[in-house]
Design a protein around this motif. Structure first.
Motif, mmCIF file in Angstrom:
data_model
loop_
_atom_site.group_PDB
_atom_site.id
_atom_site.type_symbol
_atom_site.label_atom_id
_atom_site.label_comp_id
_atom_site.label_asym_id
_atom_site.label_seq_id
_atom_site.Cartn_x
_atom_site.Cartn_y
_atom_site.Cartn_z
ATOM 1 N N HIS A 1 -20.073 -2.509 -105.823
ATOM 2 C CA HIS A 1 -21.124 -1.966 -104.963
ATOM 3 C C HIS A 1 -21.646 -0.642 -105.518
ATOM 4 O O HIS A 1 -22.803 -0.284 -105.293
ATOM 5 C CB HIS A 1 -20.587 -1.732 -103.544
ATOM 6 C CG HIS A 1 -20.125 -2.980 -102.867
ATOM 7 N ND1 HIS A 1 -18.801 -3.342 -102.781
ATOM 8 C CD2 HIS A 1 -20.830 -3.971 -102.259
ATOM 9 C CE1 HIS A 1 -18.690 -4.493 -102.140
ATOM 10 N NE2 HIS A 1 -19.909 -4.905 -101.824
ATOM 11 N N ARG B 1 -25.473 -0.376 -106.582
ATOM 12 C CA ARG B 1 -26.106 -1.701 -106.696
ATOM 13 C C ARG B 1 -27.343 -1.734 -105.811
ATOM 14 O O ARG B 1 -27.286 -1.354 -104.632
ATOM 15 C CB ARG B 1 -25.106 -2.798 -106.303
ATOM 16 C CG ARG B 1 -25.451 -4.140 -106.922
ATOM 17 C CD ARG B 1 -24.354 -5.144 -106.660
ATOM 18 N NE ARG B 1 -24.286 -5.492 -105.238
ATOM 19 C CZ ARG B 1 -23.256 -6.104 -104.662
ATOM 20 N NH1 ARG B 1 -22.194 -6.432 -105.386
ATOM 21 N NH2 ARG B 1 -23.277 -6.387 -103.380
ATOM 22 N N ASN B 2 -28.461 -2.173 -106.370
ATOM 23 C CA ASN B 2 -29.726 -1.943 -105.678
ATOM 24 C C ASN B 2 -29.930 -2.761 -104.406
ATOM 25 O O ASN B 2 -30.757 -2.396 -103.571
ATOM 26 C CB ASN B 2 -30.925 -2.056 -106.628
ATOM 27 C CG ASN B 2 -31.140 -3.433 -107.201
ATOM 28 O OD1 ASN B 2 -30.825 -4.456 -106.590
ATOM 29 N ND2 ASN B 2 -31.703 -3.484 -108.406
ATOM 30 N N SER C 1 -29.616 3.136 -109.898
ATOM 31 C CA SER C 1 -29.227 1.880 -109.249
ATOM 32 C C SER C 1 -29.181 0.783 -110.309
ATOM 33 O O SER C 1 -29.794 0.900 -111.372
ATOM 34 C CB SER C 1 -30.195 1.503 -108.126
ATOM 35 O OG SER C 1 -31.472 1.130 -108.618
ATOM 36 N N ARG D 1 -22.542 -9.009 -110.775
ATOM 37 C CA ARG D 1 -21.760 -7.774 -110.846
ATOM 38 C C ARG D 1 -21.100 -7.534 -109.490
ATOM 39 O O ARG D 1 -21.787 -7.387 -108.481
ATOM 40 C CB ARG D 1 -22.687 -6.613 -111.202
ATOM 41 C CG ARG D 1 -23.157 -6.690 -112.665
ATOM 42 C CD ARG D 1 -24.488 -6.050 -112.824
ATOM 43 N NE ARG D 1 -24.632 -5.454 -114.153
ATOM 44 C CZ ARG D 1 -25.689 -4.752 -114.521
ATOM 45 N NH1 ARG D 1 -26.692 -4.581 -113.702
ATOM 46 N NH2 ARG D 1 -25.753 -4.240 -115.740
ATOM 47 N N THR E 1 -28.953 -3.705 -110.989
ATOM 48 C CA THR E 1 -29.251 -5.006 -110.418
ATOM 49 C C THR E 1 -27.964 -5.807 -110.178
ATOM 50 O O THR E 1 -27.022 -5.715 -110.971
ATOM 51 C CB THR E 1 -30.209 -5.793 -111.338
ATOM 52 O OG1 THR E 1 -30.515 -7.054 -110.754
ATOM 53 C CG2 THR E 1 -29.606 -6.026 -112.706
ATOM 54 N N PRO E 2 -27.890 -6.576 -109.080
ATOM 55 C CA PRO E 2 -26.668 -7.337 -108.776
ATOM 56 C C PRO E 2 -26.332 -8.406 -109.808
ATOM 57 O O PRO E 2 -25.167 -8.769 -109.960
ATOM 58 C CB PRO E 2 -26.973 -7.979 -107.424
ATOM 59 C CG PRO E 2 -28.068 -7.169 -106.829
ATOM 60 C CD PRO E 2 -28.876 -6.670 -107.991
#
Length: 262
Positions: free
Chosen positions: A167, A227-228, A154, A164, A156-157
């Motif tokens: 998805h 994406r987490n 995963s 980022r 981080t956004p």
């Protein structure tokens, strides 16, 4: 999502292998499954909050990988040690194998590590993980089994202040046997932004496990990056495990027929 692994542990197995004799052809890897730090390292001098953050592990990745393994009858190998101790998805001589700074966060326990200390970290996490992966793959190849390898991560956004938009992403090298149909399947999902070698690519040094264990044996492989914030809940984890079940089952990588049900 269930509770995160304990940050400190006196003794533990650095590798978790599930489904050794599973009938499916997939071997799943989760190098950043845990935020656990061996007790002798005293949490690397970091707070509990930091050890819960994405710099210590890949939140949600292990839950997705376990659900995928169960539905696909796949084997799964997880590291049970934080990547801040030693990153199992990096070359042994990589500068960020034992990072002194992760993203923007200093890691006091990694500062000024000498060659002996670095070797100790590799022995704690990196070496046993890769021994387990190599052992399982060789065992299956010796039995004449078809194998493909998929690594689950995963991201981080927001990284270093930059958002980022993806998805999910698929990371791959020039061998697109796994990546191309996976990207095609993800591309059919509504309202899902898909990254092809985004947010990472092999040139970022993040393809070590697959290059070492699949690439050298000419096995199909690819890395999943979700994406987490998409997998921060059990609902999201089930959703993405189901999506990848559908795609991989459609590619012939499920041992049993039947649709995944959330």
């Amino acid at each position: 999502m269930g509770a995160a692994p304990s940050q400190l542990a006196e003794t533990f197995d650095p590798v978790r292998l599930s489904g050794r004799s599973a009938p499916g052809p997939l071997v799943l890897l989760c190098e950043h499954a845990s935020n656990r730090v061996p007790a002798e390292l005293a949490g690397l001098g970091l707070s509990a909050d930091i050890l819960q953050s994405h710099i210590a592990w890949d939140p949600g990745a292990a839950a997705v990988a376990r659900a995928m393994a169960a539905r696909l009858d796949a084997a799964l190998i997880e590291s049970t040690v934080s990547r801040l101790v030693a990153d199992c998805n990096r070359l042994p001589d990589a500068a960020d194998l034992v990072p002194e700074i992760s993203e923007t966060t200093p890691v006091p326990g990694n500062r000024g590590l000498d060659a002996r200390g670095r070797a100790r970290r590799i022995a704690m996490a990196h070496a046993p993980f890769h021994a387990a992966v190599a052992g399982l793959i060789e065992e299956r190849l010796a039995a004449g089994r078809t194998i493909a390898v998929v690594s689950v991560h995963s991201f981080t956004p927001v990284y270093r202040g930059v958002a980022r938009p993806w998805h999910v992403g698929i990371v791959h090298d020039a061998d697109r046997r796994m990546a191309q149909p996976m990207l095609a399947g993800l591309g059919r999902l509504p309202n899902v932004a898909v990254g092809d070698n985004r947010p990472y690519a092999p040139s970022d040094g993040v393809y070590y496990s697959l290059a070492r264990h699949a690439g050298t044996r000419n096995l199909p492989c690819a890395m999943i990056e979700i994406r987490n914030d998409e997998i921060a809940t059990e609902e999201g984890q089930r959703l993405w495990a189901g999506r990848f079940y559908d795609i991989l089952a459609g590619m012939g990588y499920a041992a049993r027929k039947g649709a995944y049900r959330q």
